[in-house]
Design a protein around this motif. Structure first.
Motif, mmCIF file in Angstrom:
data_model
loop_
_atom_site.group_PDB
_atom_site.id
_atom_site.type_symbol
_atom_site.label_atom_id
_atom_site.label_comp_id
_atom_site.label_asym_id
_atom_site.label_seq_id
_atom_site.Cartn_x
_atom_site.Cartn_y
_atom_site.Cartn_z
ATOM 1 N N CYS A 67 -2.295 1.744 4.767
ATOM 2 C CA CYS A 67 -0.924 1.626 5.260
ATOM 3 C C CYS A 67 -0.842 2.004 6.732
ATOM 4 N N LEU A 68 -1.535 3.066 7.109
ATOM 5 C CA LEU A 68 -1.502 3.560 8.480
ATOM 6 C C LEU A 68 -2.080 2.526 9.453
ATOM 7 N N LYS A 69 -3.107 1.787 9.021
ATOM 8 C CA LYS A 69 -3.713 0.758 9.876
ATOM 9 C C LYS A 69 -2.708 -0.322 10.257
ATOM 10 N N ARG A 70 -1.718 -0.522 9.399
ATOM 11 C CA ARG A 70 -0.761 -1.604 9.615
ATOM 12 C C ARG A 70 0.599 -1.106 10.094
ATOM 13 N N TYR A 72 0.824 -1.206 0.000
ATOM 14 C CA TYR A 72 0.000 0.000 0.000
ATOM 15 C C TYR A 72 0.863 1.263 0.000
ATOM 16 N N PHE A 73 1.991 1.201 0.683
ATOM 17 C CA PHE A 73 2.911 2.345 0.705
ATOM 18 C C PHE A 73 3.431 2.638 -0.708
ATOM 19 N N LYS A 74 3.837 1.589 -1.408
ATOM 20 C CA LYS A 74 4.333 1.760 -2.777
ATOM 21 C C LYS A 74 3.220 2.209 -3.711
ATOM 22 N N LEU A 75 2.015 1.637 -3.509
ATOM 23 C CA LEU A 75 0.887 2.001 -4.371
ATOM 24 C C LEU A 75 0.467 3.447 -4.134
ATOM 25 N N LEU A 129 6.212 8.555 5.772
ATOM 26 C CA LEU A 129 4.777 8.298 5.766
ATOM 27 C C LEU A 129 4.002 9.533 6.202
ATOM 28 N N SER A 130 4.506 10.225 7.223
ATOM 29 C CA SER A 130 3.827 11.436 7.708
ATOM 30 C C SER A 130 3.804 12.516 6.631
ATOM 31 N N ARG A 131 4.921 12.651 5.917
ATOM 32 C CA ARG A 131 4.994 13.665 4.867
ATOM 33 C C ARG A 131 4.018 13.350 3.737
ATOM 34 N N LEU A 132 3.963 12.088 3.342
ATOM 35 C CA LEU A 132 3.036 11.693 2.286
ATOM 36 C C LEU A 132 1.587 11.791 2.755
#
Length: 324
Positions: free
Chosen positions: A281-284, A258-261, A297-300
């Motif tokens: 992604c955040l759920k996991r 999910y991060f890559k997608l 992740l926070s920036r995205l």
């Protein structure tokens, strides 16, 4: 007498490659009988003509299934039809554009499985052949962490380290394929996983096949987004099929996918779908992910959840998008 091994070979519009694939099967030196089952998917080039010639020359060795219409490159219906015709104790697979390089491949793998009853799968190393420039690359599968004599389904859930042309399994370990398998984009990996639930995975450290990379290949021609979506779909169905026994491993892999997608959707400026991926992604996400990855992740997440503010901050040079 039933054959010891059944080799499944689906093919469509592969007139340039199919003869080499078939010849690599017919060159096998074994002390047992084997059959080659070719499913010709209503090609528009000379593929059908070529496989008919081989059937005429080797009627006792080749079973030819001629589709009266094209089932589609993304469909696994044709493969399942081939699978249902297999009579062998063991199954091997070879796409019509790949080929085997060792005449002892089948014998080596059969000897291994005959001698290790608690193993469901045996595979070997595979070399990449780039068709466009006729170049060979170093062994690509499996990567070094997975070159071990004995592995499990947990290892295979982390990554597909088995090339289709290198795979052999027990027919009894597969049974009847689940209905959802027909609708997957990815066919080989879930098949390996369904088999690996019934035994260990054995590895022979020798290159005995080549994977041909060319623009017309089904996997090679797909987009990064399409590949990621296919893997995510497979993980979700496999997780349900195994009654969530491997959720820890699968969720960790889904987080990465999910991060890559999400990054792919951001490159397309599709904020709606990028935001959906961010939440998945955040759920996991776990606190142990590391500061660098958490900051990214926070920036995205800031970009997909607050696009207006993101544009203001980016214009001022305060943030980077993190997609490159």
């Amino acid at each position: 007498m039933l054959p010891k091994v059944s080799i499944c070979m689906p093919t469509y519009n592969q007139e340039k490659y199919i003869a080499e694939a078939v010849d690599s099967v017919l060159m096998q030196q074994t002390d047992f009988d084997y059959e080659l089952i070719i499913m010709e998917d209503y090609s528009t080039d000379r593929t059908r003509e070529i496989v008919l010639e081989y059937k005429h020359k080797y009627p006792e060795k080749i079973v030819l299934l001629l589709n009266e219409e094209n089932t589609g490159a993304e469909s696994l219906i044709g493969f399942v039809n081939v699978f249902n015709y297999c009579r062998g104790q063991y199954l091997a697979f070879l796409d019509g554009d790949d080929y085997w390089t060792s005449p002892h491949k089948l014998q080596r793998q059969v000897d291994f499985l005959d001698g290790h009853e608690d193993f469901a799968i045996c595979f070997h190393a595979t070399e990449l052949f780039c068709q466009e420039d006729d170049s060979f690359q170093p062994v690509i599968n499996p990567p070094s962490p997975f070159r071990r004599e004995k592995m499990t389904i947990e290892d295979l859930l982390e990554r597909n380290f088995i090339s289709t042309s290198a795979y052999m399994c027990r027919r009894s370990a597969l049974g009847e394929l689940p209905p959802w398998y027909l609708y997957l984009y990815i066919g080989d990996w879930p098949l390996f996983l369904l088999c690996a639930q019934h035994g260990y995975i054995g590895y022979i450290d020798e290159v005995m096949s080549r994977y041909r990379q060319h623009p017309a290949g089904i996997w090679s021609s797909n987009t990064n987004r399409g590949k990621l979506e296919g893997v995510i779909e497979m993980y979700q169905l496999i997780n349900s099929h195994f009654s969530y026994r491997y959720s820890r491993i699968i969720n960790n892999q889904l987080k990465k996918m999910y991060f890559k997608l999400m990054k792919e959707f951001l490159l397309e400026n599709d904020l709606v779908n990028a935001k959906k991926c961010y939440h998945q992604c955040l759920k996991r996400w776990k606190y142990k992910e590391g500061l660098k990855n958490t900051r990214l992740l926070s920036r995205l997440g800031f970009r997909v959840c607050f696009p207006g503010l993101y544009k203001i901050f980016k214009a001022s040079g305060s943030v980077k998008d993190g997609c490159n």
